[in-house]
Structures are given as structure tokens and as C-alpha cells.
Design a protein around this motif. Structure first.
Motif, PDB file in Angstrom:
ATOM      1  N   ILE A  10      42.641  38.312  52.595  1.00 37.48           N
ATOM      2  CA  ILE A  10      44.053  38.068  52.301  1.00 37.48           C
ATOM      3  C   ILE A  10      44.457  36.705  52.851  1.00 37.48           C
ATOM      4  CG2 ILE A  10      46.418  38.892  52.648  1.00 37.48           C
ATOM      5  CD1 ILE A  10      45.131  41.690  53.107  1.00 37.48           C
ATOM      6  N   ASP A  11      45.087  35.896  52.021  1.00 41.64           N
ATOM      7  CA  ASP A  11      45.647  34.608  52.427  1.00 41.64           C
ATOM      8  C   ASP A  11      47.033  34.897  52.989  1.00 41.64           C
ATOM      9  OD1 ASP A  11      47.011  32.181  52.556  1.00 41.64           O
ATOM     10  OD2 ASP A  11      46.152  31.420  50.693  1.00 41.64           O
ATOM     11  N   ASN A  14      49.939  32.146  52.063  1.00 41.97           N
ATOM     12  CA  ASN A  14      50.471  32.251  50.696  1.00 41.97           C
ATOM     13  C   ASN A  14      50.761  33.686  50.277  1.00 41.97           C
ATOM     14  OD1 ASN A  14      50.419  29.416  50.022  1.00 41.97           O
ATOM     15  ND2 ASN A  14      48.196  29.615  50.123  1.00 41.97           N
ATOM     16  N   GLN A  15      50.477  34.633  51.153  1.00 42.86           N
ATOM     17  CA  GLN A  15      50.747  36.054  50.933  1.00 42.86           C
ATOM     18  C   GLN A  15      50.161  36.566  49.611  1.00 42.86           C
ATOM     19  OE1 GLN A  15      54.926  36.763  51.494  1.00 42.86           O
ATOM     20  NE2 GLN A  15      54.883  35.959  53.572  1.00 42.86           N
ATOM     21  N   LYS A  16      48.826  36.371  49.471  1.00 46.71           N
ATOM     22  CA  LYS A  16      48.178  36.883  48.270  1.00 46.71           C
ATOM     23  C   LYS A  16      46.755  37.313  48.604  1.00 46.71           C
ATOM     24  CE  LYS A  16      46.459  32.521  46.465  1.00 46.71           C
ATOM     25  NZ  LYS A  16      46.353  31.660  45.300  1.00 46.71           N
ATOM     26  N   ALA A  17      46.263  38.249  47.825  1.00 44.01           N
ATOM     27  CA  ALA A  17      44.889  38.721  47.981  1.00 44.01           C
ATOM     28  C   ALA A  17      43.937  37.715  47.336  1.00 44.01           C
ATOM     29  CB  ALA A  17      44.723  40.082  47.331  1.00 44.01           C
ATOM     30  N   LEU A  18      42.826  37.470  48.014  1.00 48.15           N
ATOM     31  CA  LEU A  18      41.776  36.615  47.464  1.00 48.15           C
ATOM     32  C   LEU A  18      40.624  37.502  47.007  1.00 48.15           C
ATOM     33  CD1 LEU A  18      41.811  33.843  50.197  1.00 48.15           C
ATOM     34  CD2 LEU A  18      42.988  33.843  47.989  1.00 48.15           C
TER      35      LEU A  18
END
Length: 71
Positions: A10-11, A14-18
Motif C-alpha cells: 500500500i502506498d 497516495n493512499q492506494k493499493a499497489l
């Protein structure tokens, strides 16, 4: 069942899943710790421990932990 063999990434900035990191034959029921730039993990069902290099997104070390003790 693929999620049982992956490490979620998880980034947080940037609050997003990688993309998840595939741990191969290492099975569910894991513990992990971040040390010196690597993610070290144990995989109870596979009886191994190892590390992941977050920069490459690949497992770079696995070692069998041996047999469990019998009581």
C-alpha cells in the motif's frame, strides 16, 4: 486462493493499493517485520521464513524452518 500467497503493498502517501508481491509457495498465516529496508516474514503453513526486497518487489531469501516439535 492466490491472496494466501501474496503480500499486500500500500502506498500510504497516495493512499492506494499497489501490485501485490507474490511469495510463491509460502502459504497463509504469516507474521512480518520491516528491518533494514527489507520485509522479513514467517510462513507457518510452509514452515519457512524469508525476506522481500520492496524495491524490486521480489522474494530474495527463503529458508526452511524445519519440523515442528511433537508433544
Amino acid at each position: 486462493m492466490g491472496a494466501l500467497h501474496t503480500l499486500a503493498v500500500i502506498d500510504l502517501v497516495n493512499q492506494k493499493a499497489l501490485a501485490p508481491i507474490d511469495l510463491g509457495a509460502c502459504a497463509a498465516r504469516m507474521d512480518w517485520i520491516l528491518r533494514e529496508g527489507k520485509v522479513w516474514f514467517t510462513a507457518e503453513a510452509a514452515k519457512v521464513f524469508g525476506s522481500v526486497d520492496p524495491a524490486s518487489g521480489k522474494v530474495d531469501f527463503i529458508l526452511a524452518a524445519g519440523r515442528t516439535a511433537r508433544t
